[in-house]
Design a protein around this motif. Structure first.
Motif, PDB file in Angstrom:
ATOM      1  N   VAL A  51      46.907  35.301  48.101  1.00 41.11           N
ATOM      2  CA  VAL A  51      46.841  36.117  46.853  1.00 41.11           C
ATOM      3  C   VAL A  51      45.555  36.549  46.563  1.00 41.11           C
ATOM      4  O   VAL A  51      44.212  35.162  46.584  1.00 41.11           O
ATOM      5  N   THR A  52      44.416  37.713  47.069  1.00 37.90           N
ATOM      6  CA  THR A  52      43.105  38.025  47.046  1.00 37.90           C
ATOM      7  C   THR A  52      42.789  37.630  45.332  1.00 37.90           C
ATOM      8  O   THR A  52      43.172  37.890  44.723  1.00 37.90           O
ATOM      9  N   GLU A  53      41.116  37.576  45.496  1.00 31.18           N
ATOM     10  CA  GLU A  53      40.869  37.411  44.108  1.00 31.18           C
ATOM     11  C   GLU A  53      40.922  38.560  43.805  1.00 31.18           C
ATOM     12  O   GLU A  53      40.365  38.607  42.257  1.00 31.18           O
ATOM     13  N   THR A  54      40.812  39.514  44.151  1.00 31.84           N
ATOM     14  CA  THR A  54      40.783  40.861  43.188  1.00 31.84           C
ATOM     15  C   THR A  54      41.927  41.092  42.724  1.00 31.84           C
ATOM     16  O   THR A  54      42.235  41.370  41.958  1.00 31.84           O
ATOM     17  N   ASN A  55      42.789  40.412  43.312  1.00 30.89           N
ATOM     18  CA  ASN A  55      44.273  41.117  42.554  1.00 30.89           C
ATOM     19  C   ASN A  55      44.947  40.043  41.611  1.00 30.89           C
ATOM     20  O   ASN A  55      44.583  40.363  40.398  1.00 30.89           O
ATOM     21  N   PHE A  56      43.642  38.898  41.625  1.00 30.88           N
ATOM     22  CA  PHE A  56      43.888  37.845  40.778  1.00 30.88           C
ATOM     23  C   PHE A  56      43.478  37.554  39.678  1.00 30.88           C
ATOM     24  O   PHE A  56      43.313  38.077  38.480  1.00 30.88           O
ATOM     25  N   ASP A  57      42.175  38.347  40.044  1.00 30.79           N
ATOM     26  CA  ASP A  57      40.777  38.683  38.816  1.00 30.79           C
ATOM     27  C   ASP A  57      41.708  40.047  37.540  1.00 30.79           C
ATOM     28  O   ASP A  57      41.704  40.460  36.418  1.00 30.79           O
ATOM     29  N   GLU A  58      42.304  40.634  38.467  1.00 33.96           N
ATOM     30  CA  GLU A  58      42.955  42.831  37.805  1.00 33.96           C
ATOM     31  C   GLU A  58      43.983  41.734  36.510  1.00 33.96           C
ATOM     32  O   GLU A  58      44.413  42.176  36.010  1.00 33.96           O
ATOM     33  N   LEU A  59      44.795  40.681  37.718  1.00 36.53           N
ATOM     34  CA  LEU A  59      45.625  40.349  36.382  1.00 36.53           C
ATOM     35  C   LEU A  59      45.423  39.372  35.061  1.00 36.53           C
ATOM     36  O   LEU A  59      45.554  39.889  34.032  1.00 36.53           O
ATOM     37  N   ILE A  60      44.318  38.549  35.621  1.00 36.45           N
ATOM     38  CA  ILE A  60      43.870  38.286  34.362  1.00 36.45           C
ATOM     39  C   ILE A  60      42.590  39.241  33.479  1.00 36.45           C
ATOM     40  O   ILE A  60      42.922  39.014  31.800  1.00 36.45           O
ATOM     41  N   THR A  61      42.367  39.729  34.352  1.00 40.73           N
ATOM     42  CA  THR A  61      42.342  41.402  32.924  1.00 40.73           C
ATOM     43  C   THR A  61      43.311  41.833  32.065  1.00 40.73           C
ATOM     44  O   THR A  61      42.985  42.462  31.081  1.00 40.73           O
ATOM     45  N   GLU A  62      43.902  42.498  33.151  1.00 43.31           N
ATOM     46  CA  GLU A  62      45.299  42.744  31.895  1.00 43.31           C
ATOM     47  C   GLU A  62      46.073  41.930  30.840  1.00 43.31           C
ATOM     48  O   GLU A  62      45.599  41.875  29.848  1.00 43.31           O
ATOM     49  N   LEU A  63      45.972  40.346  31.340  1.00 54.27           N
ATOM     50  CA  LEU A  63      46.398  39.732  30.656  1.00 54.27           C
ATOM     51  C   LEU A  63      45.407  39.127  29.094  1.00 54.27           C
ATOM     52  O   LEU A  63      46.012  39.331  27.962  1.00 54.27           O
TER      53      LEU A  63
END
Length: 205
Positions: free
Chosen positions: A160-172
């Motif tokens: 899991v990249t930090e960019t991908n994780f942060d994108e998930l958190i932003t959507e949630l």
């Protein structure tokens, strides 16, 4: 107790406590997260459901991942429907309140939980998501007001990249979920530090 035919494990607890749903990582099974669930939420009734997809030499998963690392979006949609239909059946069978479910998901299990929040209408409102990733961006976000999430990331994670994780958190968060993020210096596995933080977080819910 364990139903080998359905690949389900159920550990009875105090009936007045919220039930816990365990969603394992790739290669895990329906009992894989029980020690974590018992640490985080002791005495709670706990249910585990094994993903019905197998990968490689037989590693259990909740949805198909292709050899190039991409995901089968049709499959994750249908497997999500199967999972929550199974949850509905099993919670009724064990006289558990599905609306009070607390999800404990790791990796692949956290992924299908996060995907379901953004694309489906799962019954749970509280979840501990250990090392989740965004599977598919959602153009039209649901209303996740009232959903409480604890999500973790390790800066040494090879998956899991930090960019991908942060994108998930932003959507949630954009969808209205209350998300607590725990980032730690670790790889793609549960750590004592994140579990201790998750336990503290759960104590406030």
């Amino acid at each position: 107790m364990n139903d080998a035919d359905q690949h389900v494990a159920y550990f009875p607890g105090q009936s007045d406590l919220a039930p816990v749903l365990m969603l394992h990582g790739t290669g895990g099974d329906e009992q894989d997260l029980f020690s974590l669930a018992n640490f985080l939420l002791p005495q709670h009734p706990t249910l585990g459901i094994r993903g019905r997809i197998t990968e490689g030499a037989g590693a259990n998963r909740y949805f198909i991942r292709h050899a190039d690392g991409s995901f089968d979006l049709d499959n994750i949609s249908s497997e999500s429907d199967w999972l929550w239909d199974s949850v509905s059946t099993l919670t009724a069978e064990h006289q558990l309140d599905a609306q009070q479910l607390i999800v404990l998901g790791f990796s692949n299990g956290a992924n299908i939980a996060a995907y379901s929040l953004l694309h489906k209408q799962p019954p749970f409102k509280t979840a501990v998501l250990l090392h989740p990733m965004l599977i598919e961006p959602q153009s039209t976000l649901p209303d996740l007001t009232g959903v409480n999430l604890f999500a973790t990331f390790g800066d040494l994670d090879p998956i899991v990249t930090e960019t991908n994780f942060d994108e998930l958190i932003t959507e949630l968060k954009t969808a209205g979920a209350d998300v607590t993020v725990f980032k730690n210096h670790q790889s793609h596995h549960p750590s004592q530090a994140e579990l201790a933080a998750a336990k503290d977080w759960l104590s406030t819910k």
